[in-house]
Design a protein around this motif. Sequence first.
Motif, PDB file in Angstrom:
ATOM      1  N   ARG A  66      65.564  73.668  -2.188  1.00  0.00           N
ATOM      2  CA  ARG A  66      66.325  72.581  -3.114  1.00  0.00           C
ATOM      3  C   ARG A  66      66.454  73.100  -4.362  1.00  0.00           C
ATOM      4  O   ARG A  66      67.527  72.715  -4.994  1.00  0.00           O
ATOM      5  N   THR A  67      65.737  73.817  -5.019  1.00  0.00           N
ATOM      6  CA  THR A  67      65.568  74.164  -6.460  1.00  0.00           C
ATOM      7  C   THR A  67      66.776  75.360  -6.398  1.00  0.00           C
ATOM      8  O   THR A  67      67.440  75.461  -7.435  1.00  0.00           O
ATOM      9  N   THR A  68      66.806  76.147  -5.402  1.00  0.00           N
ATOM     10  CA  THR A  68      67.752  77.194  -5.376  1.00  0.00           C
ATOM     11  C   THR A  68      67.246  78.451  -5.770  1.00  0.00           C
ATOM     12  O   THR A  68      66.708  78.469  -6.793  1.00  0.00           O
ATOM     13  N   LEU A  69      67.434  79.595  -5.071  1.00  0.00           N
ATOM     14  CA  LEU A  69      67.017  80.770  -5.342  1.00  0.00           C
ATOM     15  C   LEU A  69      67.821  81.340  -6.707  1.00  0.00           C
ATOM     16  O   LEU A  69      66.881  82.103  -7.420  1.00  0.00           O
ATOM     17  N   THR A  86      60.517  66.097 -12.859  1.00  0.00           N
ATOM     18  CA  THR A  86      61.146  67.252 -12.576  1.00  0.00           C
ATOM     19  C   THR A  86      61.928  67.742 -13.670  1.00  0.00           C
ATOM     20  O   THR A  86      62.656  66.839 -14.481  1.00  0.00           O
ATOM     21  N   LEU A  87      62.455  69.037 -13.652  1.00  0.00           N
ATOM     22  CA  LEU A  87      63.330  69.653 -14.730  1.00  0.00           C
ATOM     23  C   LEU A  87      64.097  70.638 -14.023  1.00  0.00           C
ATOM     24  O   LEU A  87      63.612  71.269 -12.898  1.00  0.00           O
ATOM     25  N   PRO A  88      65.189  71.252 -14.494  1.00  0.00           N
ATOM     26  CA  PRO A  88      65.965  72.397 -13.929  1.00  0.00           C
ATOM     27  C   PRO A  88      65.113  73.534 -13.848  1.00  0.00           C
ATOM     28  O   PRO A  88      64.262  74.026 -14.895  1.00  0.00           O
ATOM     29  N   GLY A  89      64.957  73.960 -12.497  1.00  0.00           N
ATOM     30  CA  GLY A  89      64.050  75.349 -12.109  1.00  0.00           C
ATOM     31  C   GLY A  89      62.733  74.697 -11.866  1.00  0.00           C
ATOM     32  O   GLY A  89      61.795  75.470 -11.225  1.00  0.00           O
TER      33      GLY A  89
END
Length: 220
Positions: free
Chosen positions: A132-135, A33-36
């Motif tokens: 979880r990743t957030t809008l 996983t990565l940011p975004g």
Amino acid sequence: MSTPVVLVPGLGLGPESYDRTAEHLITPHHVVTLPGYGEPAGTRDDLHPRALAVALAEKIRDRSVLVGHSASCQIVAELAVRNPELVHALVLVAATGDARMSSWVDRAVRLVGSAIPDAPKLIRSVTPQYARTTLPTIARAVEASRHHDLAEIIAYVRVPVVIVRGKHDLLCTAEWADRLAELSHGEARTLDTGAHIPVVTNGPEVAALIERAAALPAPE
């Protein structure tokens, strides 16, 4: 002996988005996983595919088949150009990155159109992943990815490439998949069903194509 597989989730999605594909994989594999792309981003995180490719390279130890989904295809393609020693082959599932459809409106219309056929199967599973990743992170990642031209970078990829799309995908059209295949001297495959998330809806078929890529002989 097959090459290991690294699975990178699509924009906003998490590791579980690959569950229905991974359960059919025999080759050793893991999700990064990565940011975004499965993780919320910090305020200073650069979410452009080039920057995320650098972050991805730091998490890969062995030469691997890299699997991207949707916007993460842009990330793994960047890595293949910048760190070819880490990449055995690319499997690009529902690849985005067509600069000709870079407007928010065009992408939104196509995304909604692609989601309709599979919505009943997907809403329950993808909603917690997006949460979880957030809008705010997702919005930043979309903005960064839509200014990245995958056609420009994929022409420099020198490993085997297969582009996979669902029949009803309006973001990764047949024309776009064929163009990427031509530029990369790769292969485009359109599945008989599915839309923009075939890693969920067409797991066995996607897994079979990944296994085939992992079994390719190493370049001399």
